[in-house]
Enzyme design. Structure first.
Site, PDB file in Angstrom:
ATOM      1  N   SER A  67     -46.764   9.832 -55.118  1.00 12.17           N
ATOM      2  CA  SER A  67     -48.113   9.862 -55.680  1.00 12.17           C
ATOM      3  C   SER A  67     -49.112   9.275 -54.690  1.00 12.17           C
ATOM      4  O   SER A  67     -48.824   8.270 -54.024  1.00 12.17           O
ATOM      5  CB  SER A  67     -48.179   9.052 -56.977  1.00 12.17           C
ATOM      6  OG  SER A  67     -47.299   9.546 -57.955  1.00 12.17           O
ATOM      7  N   ASP A 105     -52.441   5.292 -72.141  1.00 11.15           N
ATOM      8  CA  ASP A 105     -52.921   6.662 -72.063  1.00 11.15           C
ATOM      9  C   ASP A 105     -54.411   6.583 -71.751  1.00 11.15           C
ATOM     10  O   ASP A 105     -55.185   6.027 -72.536  1.00 11.15           O
ATOM     11  CB  ASP A 105     -52.676   7.370 -73.403  1.00 11.15           C
ATOM     12  CG  ASP A 105     -53.103   8.829 -73.391  1.00 11.15           C
ATOM     13  OD1 ASP A 105     -53.942   9.205 -72.551  1.00 11.15           O
ATOM     14  OD2 ASP A 105     -52.612   9.588 -74.240  1.00 11.15           O
ATOM     15  N   ILE A 139     -55.660   9.866 -61.615  1.00 10.04           N
ATOM     16  CA  ILE A 139     -55.257  10.575 -62.828  1.00 10.04           C
ATOM     17  C   ILE A 139     -55.812  11.993 -62.806  1.00 10.04           C
ATOM     18  O   ILE A 139     -56.997  12.201 -62.535  1.00 10.04           O
ATOM     19  CB  ILE A 139     -55.788   9.841 -64.079  1.00 10.04           C
ATOM     20  CG1 ILE A 139     -55.199   8.428 -64.149  1.00 10.04           C
ATOM     21  CG2 ILE A 139     -55.468  10.622 -65.342  1.00 10.04           C
ATOM     22  CD1 ILE A 139     -55.858   7.547 -65.178  1.00 10.04           C
ATOM     23  N   ALA A 166     -53.885  19.380 -65.717  1.00 10.90           N
ATOM     24  CA  ALA A 166     -54.302  20.640 -66.313  1.00 10.90           C
ATOM     25  C   ALA A 166     -53.061  21.334 -66.845  1.00 10.90           C
ATOM     26  O   ALA A 166     -52.007  21.329 -66.189  1.00 10.90           O
ATOM     27  CB  ALA A 166     -55.009  21.538 -65.297  1.00 10.90           C
ATOM     28  N   TYR A 182     -56.438  27.321 -58.633  1.00 11.88           N
ATOM     29  CA  TYR A 182     -56.788  25.934 -58.976  1.00 11.88           C
ATOM     30  C   TYR A 182     -57.610  25.906 -60.264  1.00 11.88           C
ATOM     31  O   TYR A 182     -57.624  24.921 -60.985  1.00 11.88           O
ATOM     32  CB  TYR A 182     -57.538  25.273 -57.825  1.00 11.88           C
ATOM     33  CG  TYR A 182     -57.302  23.784 -57.732  1.00 11.88           C
ATOM     34  CD1 TYR A 182     -56.079  23.276 -57.314  1.00 11.88           C
ATOM     35  CD2 TYR A 182     -58.307  22.882 -58.073  1.00 11.88           C
ATOM     36  CE1 TYR A 182     -55.859  21.919 -57.242  1.00 11.88           C
ATOM     37  CE2 TYR A 182     -58.095  21.517 -57.991  1.00 11.88           C
ATOM     38  CZ  TYR A 182     -56.873  21.045 -57.585  1.00 11.88           C
ATOM     39  OH  TYR A 182     -56.664  19.686 -57.514  1.00 11.88           O
ATOM     40  N   LYS A 209     -62.610  18.609 -60.987  1.00 18.38           N
ATOM     41  CA  LYS A 209     -62.877  17.803 -59.789  1.00 18.38           C
ATOM     42  C   LYS A 209     -64.366  17.784 -59.469  1.00 18.38           C
ATOM     43  O   LYS A 209     -64.900  16.769 -58.997  1.00 18.38           O
ATOM     44  CB  LYS A 209     -62.080  18.334 -58.604  1.00 18.38           C
ATOM     45  CG  LYS A 209     -60.563  18.157 -58.727  1.00 18.38           C
ATOM     46  CD  LYS A 209     -60.168  16.700 -58.912  1.00 18.38           C
ATOM     47  CE  LYS A 209     -58.654  16.518 -58.860  1.00 18.38           C
ATOM     48  NZ  LYS A 209     -58.245  15.105 -59.138  1.00 18.38           N
ATOM     49  N   THR A 235     -47.187  16.418 -53.112  1.00 21.44           N
ATOM     50  CA  THR A 235     -46.903  15.529 -54.236  1.00 21.44           C
ATOM     51  C   THR A 235     -46.214  16.323 -55.340  1.00 21.44           C
ATOM     52  O   THR A 235     -46.191  17.557 -55.324  1.00 21.44           O
ATOM     53  CB  THR A 235     -48.199  14.921 -54.791  1.00 21.44           C
ATOM     54  OG1 THR A 235     -49.030  15.976 -55.299  1.00 21.44           O
ATOM     55  CG2 THR A 235     -48.954  14.164 -53.705  1.00 21.44           C
ATOM     56  N   ALA A 291     -47.310  16.570 -58.334  1.00 17.11           N
ATOM     57  CA  ALA A 291     -48.363  17.292 -59.050  1.00 17.11           C
ATOM     58  C   ALA A 291     -48.700  18.609 -58.373  1.00 17.11           C
ATOM     59  O   ALA A 291     -49.050  19.591 -59.038  1.00 17.11           O
ATOM     60  CB  ALA A 291     -49.614  16.418 -59.155  1.00 17.11           C
TER      61      ALA A 291
END
Length: 261
Positions: A21, A66, A94, A97, A157, A164, A195, A197
């Site tokens: 990360s 959370d 953080i 999607a 994306y 973003k 990563t 993600a």
């Protein structure tokens, strides 16, 4: 040579899931510089990984939270106040999607996927700053993580690019309001990184290879370089920088097309 000594400084890093990360890349630099760091994680399944990553560091605080829950944020910052007293640095790492929202057409984005993505990936920065504000001291710094898809279309994306863009706009508004207290707010725009993600982005491997070929440095930036930029922005060395999107991408974002050598 200037070396950063953050002994006595207190930091919060939100969103570390594993050793790859970008939040961990920044946290590792903070810990190496002597800062005491608190980590928040979304679910208890992530705690063992954080325990493993932080086992060699003293004074670490781990709390489940959370980022979309006001109750969880209230409890998190109450715990940090009791343990740390104040905060000098906050890292928002953080983003989320739903996978289906990134596999199809942007035109077919549902209201539910839109709201989930923007709530987790952008609004959570605002709510985090609101909860952190009473603990932030003059000279404190807040950073988040963005990506160039906020400015240019990156295939697949989709709604995350919109999130973003919202995150970057929120950074400017937060910087304008929190500057009165001497708090700086910036966001790091990292190039493609391998990563966990990133695996959720269809066609990521192609994107990663193309960015490296187009970059003036002939490669992609590394997570360590993201971590070092994060450390810089969180330190007094960046005392005059706020409201900015700061790129660390080996220069790929400045290129409209690859140049022949």
């Amino acid at each position: 040579m200037i070396s950063l000594d953050l002994s006595g400084k207190k930091a919060l890093v939100m969103g570390v899931a594993n050793a790859r990360s970008l939040g961990w890349a920044i946290a590792e630099q903070l810990l190496a510089a002597g800062a005491r760091v608190a980590f928040s994680y979304q679910g208890e399944r992530l705690r063992p990984e954080l325990e493993k990553l932080t086992k060699d560091y003293s004074g670490v605080l781990l709390r489940q939270a959370d980022a979309t829950s006001e109750d969880d944020l209230t409890a998190l910052f109450a715990a940090i106040k009791a343990e740390f007293g104040q905060l000098d640095a906050v890292v928002h790492a953080i983003g989320f999607a739903p996978r289906e929202a990134m596999e199809g057409r942007f035109l077919d984005t549902t209201a539910a996927d839109w709201n989930t993505t923007l709530s987790v990936s952008a609004y959570s920065l605002v709510s985090m700053c609101r909860h952190a504000e009473p603990l932030l001291t003059e000279g404190s710094s807040v950073i988040s993580l963005t990506y160039h898809a906020s400015q240019k279309v990156v295939p697949k994306y989709n709604v995350m690019g919109v999130a973003k863009a919202a995150l970057e706009a929120a950074t400017r508004y937060l910087a304008a309001e929190m500057g009165a207290k001497g708090v700086r707010v910036n966001t790091i725009s990292a190039g493609p990184m391998r990563t966990i993600a990133a695996r959720s982005i269809p066609g990521f491997s192609t994107m990663y290879d193309q960015a490296a070929k187009a970059a003036p440095l002939g490669r992609n930036a590394t997570s360590q370089e993201v971590g070092k930029l994060g450390l810089f922005l969180l330190s007094d060395l960046a005392s005059g920088i706020t409201g900015q999107v700061v790129y660390v991408d080996a220069g790929s974002s400045v290129m409209a097309m690859k140049m022949d050598n």
